[in-house]
Design an enzyme around this catalytic site. Structure first.
Site, mmCIF file in Angstrom:
data_model
loop_
_atom_site.group_PDB
_atom_site.id
_atom_site.type_symbol
_atom_site.label_atom_id
_atom_site.label_comp_id
_atom_site.label_asym_id
_atom_site.label_seq_id
_atom_site.Cartn_x
_atom_site.Cartn_y
_atom_site.Cartn_z
ATOM 1 N N HIS A 164 -31.311 40.373 30.466
ATOM 2 C CA HIS A 164 -32.056 39.761 29.349
ATOM 3 C C HIS A 164 -32.236 40.720 28.167
ATOM 4 C CE1 HIS A 164 -32.840 36.247 31.735
ATOM 5 N NE2 HIS A 164 -33.475 36.944 32.677
ATOM 6 N N ASP A 200 -26.551 35.443 38.203
ATOM 7 C CA ASP A 200 -28.010 35.346 38.336
ATOM 8 C C ASP A 200 -28.446 33.901 38.043
ATOM 9 O OD1 ASP A 200 -30.609 37.366 38.211
ATOM 10 O OD2 ASP A 200 -30.913 35.583 36.952
ATOM 11 N N HIS A 202 -30.785 32.976 36.151
ATOM 12 C CA HIS A 202 -31.148 32.849 34.735
ATOM 13 C C HIS A 202 -29.980 33.218 33.820
ATOM 14 C CE1 HIS A 202 -34.902 33.872 36.978
ATOM 15 N NE2 HIS A 202 -35.399 32.906 36.233
ATOM 16 N N ASP A 289 -31.358 35.306 42.863
ATOM 17 C CA ASP A 289 -32.494 34.383 42.684
ATOM 18 C C ASP A 289 -32.028 32.933 42.624
ATOM 19 O OD1 ASP A 289 -31.293 35.049 40.282
ATOM 20 O OD2 ASP A 289 -33.146 35.570 39.240
HETATM 21 C C1 OKP Z 1 -35.266 38.023 35.310
HETATM 22 B B1 OKP Z 1 -33.867 37.932 35.934
HETATM 23 C C2 OKP Z 1 -43.335 34.775 32.420
HETATM 24 C C3 OKP Z 1 -42.605 34.277 33.623
HETATM 25 C C4 OKP Z 1 -41.152 34.221 33.341
HETATM 26 C C5 OKP Z 1 -39.272 35.670 33.599
HETATM 27 C C6 OKP Z 1 -38.138 35.617 34.561
HETATM 28 C C7 OKP Z 1 -37.212 36.778 34.404
HETATM 29 C C8 OKP Z 1 -36.076 36.760 35.370
HETATM 30 N N1 OKP Z 1 -44.419 35.575 32.781
HETATM 31 N N2 OKP Z 1 -40.481 35.158 34.145
HETATM 32 O O1 OKP Z 1 -32.987 37.075 35.286
HETATM 33 O O2 OKP Z 1 -33.875 37.678 37.335
HETATM 34 ZN ZN ZN Z 2 -32.797 35.946 37.249
#
Ligand code: OKP
Ligand code: ZN
Length: 351
Positions: A164, A200, A202, A289
């Site tokens: 990210h 991933d 996300h 994930d």
């Molecule tokens: C990171 B990776 C906000 C909750 C959102 C963000 C997720 C990040 C994932 N407090 N959380 O891509 O595994």
């Molecule tokens: Zn992720």
């Protein structure tokens, strides 16, 4: 397979994060890395070595100097101004027409961070830099193997994760873009064209942004549709790159509930497009994930999917750096990562 990991990567350990209106325990923990190390040992996957201290060179190859400077000094400044709890932004720029951050820590925090769930505490800088060193070292080892005609693979056990993080922006638990650093290191090591495949859950908005206008690094991702999942604002299928990079970004957003069969079909489709594009080396942004029992997942993958994901990635037959990203079902994360690496190793043949 060789794994690279530094104990310094445990130094980043915030207690909590702001999530959907509440403070909850920080999900991106040092225990995740320990789970993966245990999984690697249990599966007998090979040696674990520490990275080289490469300074800030590898991060400056993909990140802005002012952003790197901000990360290095943020915690010390925050502690003086606010106290001993981790730093989070509370306001964001209404526009970026000024092109430069305001002077003042709170303004800089909002400028350089895109969400409210990514903490900077004591040890964040050290851990993020060590994580980047693991990625760069793994890529250097794979480059050396490739020039000697020994096509090989290595695993960078990166944590904090990276996909990210953009050139001048942190968020989503990420500070330095480890996968982009690995890709750039492979380019430097002689690969004319590199493919980054992001599995991933996300979308890797940071990796996409870093290589958006470049033709020498293909960024291909399958992920949860941003219309229901983080990072919400990008990762749609019509985002394909710009300028010389037009066509070198591939996004495959997926609906909720993807099971093993549906996911593996989608991955095979993406990998065919990656193979058609042609590349000399591969970086995998390896998040697990996607697992059905992951607290952040909306997919339904079983443990049995992971060796098959590894085998599918090995099918490209390229020198490969696998870079750890997400996976928050901490106990299962180690087993699932080891399963990907095991499946990869079994299927991998010299390109
Ligand atoms: C990171 B990776 C906000 C909750 C959102 C963000 C997720 C990040 C994932 N407090 N959380 O891509 O595994
Ligand atoms: Zn992720």
């Amino acid at each position: 397979m060789l794994t690279i990991f530094s104990p310094d990567q445990r130094l980043h350990a915030p207690e909590s994060e702001f999530s959907r209106g509440r403070m909850i325990p920080y999900r991106e923990t040092p225990a995740r890395a320990d789970s993966v190390l245990a999984g690697i040992v249990a599966a007998g996957l090979g040696p674990v070595e520490t990275p080289e201290d490469l300074g800030t060179g590898p991060v400056l190859a993909v990140h802005d100097a002012a952003y790197v400077d901000f990360l290095q000094t943020c915690w010390t400044r925050w502690r003086v101004e606010q106290g001993d709890h981790p730093a989070f932004p509370t306001a964001w720029p209404l526009d970026r027409l000024g092109q430069a951050p305001p002077r003042g820590l709170e303004g800089e925090l909002g400028w350089y961070c895109f969400d409210s769930g990514t903490a900077i505490g004591p040890g964040t800088w050290e851990a993020a830099l060590a994580s980047a060193h693991s990625a760069a070292t793994a890529a250097m080892r794979v480059s050396a193997g490739a020039t000697e005609g020994l096509v090989g693979a290595a695993f960078a056990l990166c944590r904090p994760p990276g996909h990210h993080a953009a050139a001048a922006m942190m968020g989503g638990y990420c500070y330095f873009n480890n996968a982009a650093i690995a890709a750039q290191t492979l380019r430097h090591g002689g690969a004319a064209k590199v493919a980054v495949v992001d599995v991933d859950f996300h979308h890797g908005n940071g990796t996409q942004a870093i290589f958006w206008t470049r033709a020498d690094v293909l960024v291909a991702s399958l992920h949860a549709d941003p219309s229901y999942a983080f990072p919400y604002y990008c990762g749609f299928a019509d985002e394909t790159g710009a300028g010389p990079g037009e066509g070198a970004t591939l996004n495959m957003p997926l609906p909720k509930g993807m099971d093993d069969a549906a996911y593996l079909v989608a991955l095979a489709t993406l990998l065919r497009r990656v193979a058609a594009h042609g590349a000399d080396a591969l970086v995998v942004s390896l998040g697990v994930d996607t697992f059905g029992k992951d607290p952040l997942s909306a997919f339904a993958l079983s443990a049995g999917a992971y060796p098959r994901i590894g085998a599918a990635l090995a099918g490209l037959g390229l020198p490969t750096v696998l870079v750890m990203e997400g996976g928050y079902a901490t106990e299962a994360t180690g087993r699932n990562v080891a399963a990907v690496l095991g499946g990869f190793t079994e299927a991998f043949t010299m390109g």
